[in-house]
Design an enzyme around this catalytic site. Sequence first.
Site, short mmCIF file in Angstrom:
data_model
loop_
_atom_site.label_atom_id
_atom_site.label_comp_id
_atom_site.label_asym_id
_atom_site.label_seq_id
_atom_site.Cartn_x
_atom_site.Cartn_y
_atom_site.Cartn_z
N ASP A 118 0.63 -1.39 0.16
CA ASP A 118 0.19 -0.01 0.01
C ASP A 118 0.92 1.15 0.25
OD1 ASP A 118 -1.96 1.75 0.52
OD2 ASP A 118 -2.47 1.39 2.56
N ASP A 305 -2.30 5.59 -5.76
CA ASP A 305 -2.09 4.60 -4.31
C ASP A 305 -2.55 3.67 -4.56
OD1 ASP A 305 -2.98 3.51 -2.25
OD2 ASP A 305 -5.17 5.11 -1.65
#
Length: 518
Positions: A118, A305
């Site tokens: 992430d 992201d």
Amino acid sequence: MANRTKFFLPVALLLISVAIAPASASDGLRRVGLKKRVLNRDSLVASRLAFNEEGTVAHAARKFGLARGYLEPEPVGPVGPGEDSAGDIIDLKNYMNAQYFGEIGVGSPAQNFTVIFDTGSSNLWLPSAKCYFSVACYFHSKYKSSQSSTYKKNGQTASIRYGTGAISGFFSEDEVTIGDLVVNDQAFIEATREPSVTFLVAKFDGILGLGFQEISVGNATPVWYNMVSQNLIKEPVFSFWFNRKSGDGEGGEVVFGGVDRNHFKGEHTYVPVTSKGYWQFDMGDILVGNQSTGFCANGCAAIADSGTSLIAGPTSVIAEINQQIGAAGVLSEQCKAVAAQYGEMIIEKLIAKEDLAKVCSSIGVCSFDGYRGVKAGIRSVVDRATTGVTDAMCTYCELAVTWMENQISQNKTVEQIINYVDKLCERLPSPMGESAVDCNSVSSMPNVSFTIGGKNFELTPEQYVLEVTQGGTSQCISGFIALDVPQGPLWILGDVFMGAYHTVFDYGNLRVGFAEAA
């Protein structure tokens, strides 16, 4: 305590069932395999983690910066990493284009866990064997410190709050194995509480953050920083390729230390990181078809992201985009009432160049001056609507001002503007933020483009629409989801965008690069 925002696709959760593949003898890269899973409504609900109250996007947060007390690595040079540079490649698994996950090992001998890699957050956390009272822990692998010879006690408490839940626990230290890399003395969180349904239905065990230390809970040194400081990789760069062909066995890869030339075309367009914390950069105009939305004509902030399934943006603009692509959200009679009752008054104020932040209060819809909703960060139109009719009407008025201002700039008539807003009201996102699309209309939908580094990065309907399958029935979901950031506006370019464009996170030169995925 830190608040984090993240969207795991509403349908399936950006799951990560990582399988580690051996290093390639020919290119010296170690790949982390990504896995893909089918989308279902329960997963969709669980897939979105919310926004940081301070305007930071978490669950997989966003930017990357130098850590305090961390020695900055030598720059790779003015041009950054070579387009043919090799690195350690981690193969990923793809969960129906909604979740990408890979496998890591923690401890000696290694205990295996599936994690989301992430770029929107900076901590590594895993379920702990000491998690006794959260049902989610019983459905995922748990770290057992007593079974690791390299475990080191830390004990500092930690808590991360997300929009749809939170995890809490304490820090420990141990070896972390990623592909062929072994990171020593890595601090991570043993989660002893995972009360949210998000983690209950998640396909991943934990999250491995690749953001900057500035947003790391407990100021813990991120795994990525330790890779660099322990000289485990050749270059301070990592890159992502997401395979969007859900039928393929390959899910994609994360490459640590370089890029894999096989998975992109041409050269990357780079933009500098503008704020350390997330991988944040400046983005230009957004076009639907060939027409500007007008919202980011003067620039917007955006983040790349990998932990967010969709593309998230301000409610007002997302509603416009979804209206133009034919996505259906929640029909709001209050929103339509604002257009009918106050539309002409709002238009008169806008034509008179009245301060946008005072329009709604000047006509008596809001009890205050200033955008405390759309511009300052409403959680969502639906959330605001539940607090009362007056508050909801104010929210819808703020949205109408934004929409009408854009239409006035296009020299539309009063009637055209009011009708346009009325239609947008019908396209407001559902309570979970997602909007449905007619699967039979995908081929006729317009392309949507994002201007980055002076170049248009175009998404076709096939790229921004996700097909959800449940019980043999398919449903199509718009890849655009509403999210209002308190200190925004901020755009989150998640897997829908990164799946179309191979993405390089260049830590040595503090920049992000995009090239057409191959």
